[in-house]
Each structure stands twice: as C-alpha cells, then as structure tokens.
Design an enzyme around this catalytic site. Structure first.
Site, PDB file in Angstrom:
ATOM      1  N   TYR A 143       1.035  -1.663   0.136  1.00 35.90           N
ATOM      2  CA  TYR A 143      -0.183   0.105  -0.392  1.00 35.90           C
ATOM      3  C   TYR A 143       1.086   1.274   0.133  1.00 35.90           C
ATOM      4  O   TYR A 143       2.122   1.555   0.839  1.00 35.90           O
ATOM      5  CB  TYR A 143      -0.577  -0.202   1.278  1.00 35.90           C
ATOM      6  CG  TYR A 143      -1.871   1.009   1.155  1.00 35.90           C
ATOM      7  CD1 TYR A 143      -3.321   1.501   0.782  1.00 35.90           C
ATOM      8  CD2 TYR A 143      -1.660   2.321   2.342  1.00 35.90           C
ATOM      9  CE1 TYR A 143      -4.139   2.917   1.078  1.00 35.90           C
ATOM     10  CE2 TYR A 143      -2.331   3.428   2.490  1.00 35.90           C
ATOM     11  CZ  TYR A 143      -3.042   3.654   2.140  1.00 35.90           C
ATOM     12  OH  TYR A 143      -4.712   4.862   2.118  1.00 35.90           O
ATOM     13  N   ASP A 238       9.335   2.870  -0.870  1.00 35.83           N
ATOM     14  CA  ASP A 238       8.468   3.401   0.029  1.00 35.83           C
ATOM     15  C   ASP A 238       9.044   2.889   0.881  1.00 35.83           C
ATOM     16  O   ASP A 238       8.453   2.116   1.940  1.00 35.83           O
ATOM     17  CB  ASP A 238       7.035   2.403  -0.534  1.00 35.83           C
ATOM     18  CG  ASP A 238       6.150   2.859   0.438  1.00 35.83           C
ATOM     19  OD1 ASP A 238       6.500   4.208   1.416  1.00 35.83           O
ATOM     20  OD2 ASP A 238       5.202   3.524   0.177  1.00 35.83           O
ATOM     21  N   LYS A 266       5.020   9.327   7.592  1.00 32.98           N
ATOM     22  CA  LYS A 266       4.881  10.362   9.266  1.00 32.98           C
ATOM     23  C   LYS A 266       5.917   9.840  10.267  1.00 32.98           C
ATOM     24  O   LYS A 266       6.061  10.454  11.040  1.00 32.98           O
ATOM     25  CB  LYS A 266       4.135   9.188   9.796  1.00 32.98           C
ATOM     26  CG  LYS A 266       3.997   7.601   8.956  1.00 32.98           C
ATOM     27  CD  LYS A 266       2.536   7.368   8.857  1.00 32.98           C
ATOM     28  CE  LYS A 266       2.261   5.648   8.639  1.00 32.98           C
ATOM     29  NZ  LYS A 266       1.189   5.459   7.826  1.00 32.98           N
TER      30      LYS A 266
HETATM   31  N1  HOZ Z   1      -1.543   2.661   6.145  1.00 32.13           N
HETATM   32  C1  HOZ Z   1      -1.305   3.042   7.254  1.00 32.13           C
HETATM   33  C2  HOZ Z   1      -1.141   1.570   8.067  1.00 32.13           C
HETATM   34  N2  HOZ Z   1      -0.644   0.825   7.291  1.00 32.13           N
HETATM   35  C3  HOZ Z   1      -1.620   4.141   7.595  1.00 32.13           C
HETATM   36  C4  HOZ Z   1      -2.670   3.683   8.870  1.00 32.13           C
HETATM   37  C5  HOZ Z   1      -4.166   4.365   7.803  1.00 32.13           C
HETATM   38  O1  HOZ Z   1      -4.311   4.338   6.656  1.00 32.13           O
HETATM   39  O2  HOZ Z   1      -4.972   5.328   8.592  1.00 32.13           O
END
Ligand code: HOZ
Length: 426
Positions: A143, A238, A266
């Site tokens: 992702y 990433d 983050k």
């Molecule tokens: N995608 C991240 C966690 N796998 C960040 C959390 C989110 O999307 O709020």
C-alpha cells in the site's frame, strides 16, 4: 472494559464524518468492534475517553519510536510554537531535516511534503516525467497511500475492507499499473522482459507493513534493482513505515540496495504530518523550479513538523536504538508464541528494529495471498480478547506492529500477562 464514552463519540462522529473516522483502518468494522477514541498518550500507554489505559503497539503507525509525548519532541514543538506555526516560505529548519535524512541515506536531494501519500505520488510523477513512460509496477498487498495510480490491489485498509479496486479511479489510469506478486522473482522478470521498455517505475515496500509485516526477500529486492538497471526504469522504495523504523538507514541499509527514489512519511515527522521524497540529483533536479516537473504544497516543510521531525531524528541518530527495539520486539513475540502454543493456536512472527508482525498461521507468509488465507475469524477473536485486557494491536491482519523505546521489560511482561488473559476469553 467500559467503552461508553467511545461509543457515544463514535455515534456522534458518524453524523459528521464518513464512517465516523478520518482514515478507514481506524473504524474496527472488520473486527466488529467499536473504535476507541483517545484523549491522551504517554510513553507506551494510550488513555481513552473513558479513562481506560492501553499498551500501544501501533505508535501512530510508526512515528512514536521514543514513545508518546517524549519531552524532547514536545519541547522542540513548544519552542517553534512561540515563533509561529506556518510561514508559507522557506526556513532553515527544512534544510536541517533534509540534511539529517541525507546523513543516513544515499540521497542527493529531498523535498518535504505532508504525508506518505504525497511522497509516493510525487515519486511516481518524477519517474514518469524523467522516463517519459507511463507504466508503473507495484506488488499486490503493498500500500503506497491513496494515490490513484497506486490504489490497485493495495494492502492496508483496502484489503481489510475488501476493496481491491476503488471506484473513482479512471480505468484509463489504472491500466498503466501492473500489480505483481510480492517476493516472486520469476513473475517480475517475465513481466520486465515483455514490458520493461515501457515501465517508468517499480515501486515496492522493501519491508511490507500493509499486508501484515512481510520482509522482502533479499534476492527479490535485488532482482528489482537489476531489472530497473537493465530497462532504464526507476526503482522507488516506499519507506514510509520502514524508514528510520527498522534501522537508521531504513530497509535500504539492511538490504544494501540503493533505490533511485525513496518515499518517507509519518516517521520523519515525530508525530506531526510530514512526508518527504528524495533520490539522485539528476532526478530531483527535474522538479520545479529547477526543472519542468511540477510539485508543490503550502504546508510542505511546515516549521512545527520540521521541529518535531528534527528532534526525533537527532535523538535516533544519537541513540541508535534499533538493536534494543528488535530485542524487545522479539521478547514480546517469543512470549506470545508460548502463550499461543499453550492454546494450540498457530503463531508465526518477525521483527526488524522497531517494526514487527505476527500471523495466526503455521508458516510465515511471503505474500498477500498467503496472508489472505490466514484465519480472519480467529484473528478477530484473539484481537478482541487482547483489546479487552488493554493491549492495542493494529486491528487488522493486514497491518504491522510498532514498538518504542518505552516498551521496556516491565511493559512487555505486563503485555504478556494481558495477552494470556485475553486468550483465556476464547
Ligand atoms: N496505511 C497505514 C497503516 N498501514 C496508515 C494508517 C491509515 O491508513 O490510517
């Protein structure tokens, strides 16, 4: 455990915010739970709106490496606060943070953005602009934020809620993205042999954290580097979650592979909204105003976020806590393995620095397909049992875990006692 206030707040939130949350993975929908609304955090602990305390293994999905409300980071934010919150103009502290990142990565130039999504989106634009090609290769279960081109067979909330292809993304755009199997060398080599000349970029989470925690295999990541070199494609790592999380130099340091571009998120903001992307000068110099590829942001390099990020990175560089983080993660996971074994529940796990994961499975998964096959129903029951005792793991088998320097032996022991009690509830 009473969640009266959280339940009330969730009902109210749903009137104003879609699904009551500002990011879907928080909704607890997949585990038939009520999301917990928090009001404070200190060290390894979170306190919810009802006053319940939880041991936190999400750590804001990565940044809380020194625990919540670390005084060094709070003081850095407070000092900057007195000087103003946003100028929409350059500051020295942006250069400081860029230099700190560069001190640990093989990167010539960086640009600050506000989130990991913006970072990966910008990497894709640079790769397409530089190569004059459209095709992107990603891996199923990885992702990279909610970027149109990358929201194809994605992990994290997308897989948690079974939304592999989100409406709203033009088919004419998605057709430029190929999603291949993670850790499958044959598949990427075959694909590149046929399409390599039209591939702008291969983007990968070198240590995947959005289909649970799955490290890339050394030879797989090396195959990506080799394929990109052979066909003139851009290799994007990433490292939104793994950067400064698994080691100071991220996954690229652990694997000894240098990508052309790296996306950060983050973690480098110490808890404030930040992202960055960087890489070779010849690519980064193609960005406006130096070059023709446009990318911008009013709050990019925001002084509060830069202050928090610099304070965190300075501390991490001074302390280099990754070995002890991994030791504590393994202490937690071996303890959990014993507890699960005593209940005849299969349990496998892994950890790199302060990032970890576990699966209710006989063998460590190597890709999204393997994770999908693990028992979601049992995960849910185990999860809710642990939560009821006050252990806050990520609420999906498609997410990773994060540990901080404040998760000391006493906290790990406390966690294991709670996990043990949580499993009694099964
Ligand atoms: N995608 C991240 C966690 N796998 C960040 C959390 C989110 O999307 O709020």
């Amino acid at each position: 455990m009473k969640l009266n206030k959280s339940k009330e707040l969730f009902l109210e939130a749903q009137k104003h915010i879609p699904g009551g949350v500002n990011s879907p993975v928080r909704a607890f929908k997949n585990i038939d739970g009520n999301p917990i609304f928090f009001q404070a955090a200190k060290g390894p602990y979170l306190t919810d709106a009802d006053g319940n305390q939880f041991i936190d293994y999400i750590g804001s999905w990565g940044p809380m490496i020194l625990g919540h409300s670390n005084p060094i980071i709070l003081n850095a934010i407070k000092s900057q606060l007195e000087l103003g919150t946003s100028y929409g103009a350059p500051t020295a502290i942006e250069t400081d943070l860029a230099a700190l990142i560069k001190s640990q990565y093989n990167i010539d130039k960086l640009r600050m953005v506000n989130s990991g999504t913006e970072a990966t989106m910008s990497c894709i634009r640079v790769a397409r602009g530089a190569t004059q090609r459209d095709k992107i290769v990603k891996f199923t279960g990885c992702y990279h934020g909610h970027v149109d081109s990358l929201l194809v067979k994605a992990g994290s909330g997308v897989s948690t809620f079974g939304l592999p292809d989100s409406p709203g993304i033009p088919a004419s755009l998605a057709e430029h993205t190929a999603s291949l199997e993670y850790n499958n060398i044959e598949e990427i080599n075959d694909f590149m042999q046929t399409h390599g000349e039209s591939v702008a970029a291969i983007i990968v989470e070198p240590i995947a954290g959005n289909m649970g925690y799955i490290p890339g295999h050394d030879d797989f990541l090396l195959a990506l580097r080799t394929a990109c070199d052979k066909y003139g494609s851009i290799l994007i790592f990433d490292e939104v979650m793994s950067g400064f999380r698994v080691a100071l130099g991220g996954a690229q340091q652990l694997y000894g592979i240098t990508p052309d571009l790296t996306a950060f998120g983050k973690v480098i903001g110490g808890g404030l909204p930040v992202g960055a992307f960087g890489g070779k000068a010849e690519l980064m110099n193609m960005l406006a105003p130096e070059g023709p590829i446009y990318q911008a942001g009013t709050l990019s390099g925001n002084p509060l976020a830069m202050a928090a990020g610099s304070a965190l990175l300075n501390e991490l560089i001074k302390e280099n806590p990754y070995r002890s983080l991994e030791i504590m993660a393994n202490q937690l996971l071996t303890g959990m393995a014993e507890i699960f074994q005593s209940k005849s529940i299969p349990f496998v796990y892994g950890a790199s620095g302060g990032m970890f994961g576990f699966f209710i499975a006989e063998e460590m998964p190597a890709n999204f397909e393997d994770v999908s096959k693990t028992d979601s129903e049992l995960f849910k029951r185990v999860y809710l049992g642990c939560l009821e005792e006050g252990v806050y793991f990520a609420p999906s088998k498609f997410e990773a875990g994060f540990i901080s320097t404040t998760h000391v032996e006493r906290v790990i022991d406390e966690t294991l006692a709670k996990v043990s009690k949580g499993l009694e509830r099964l």
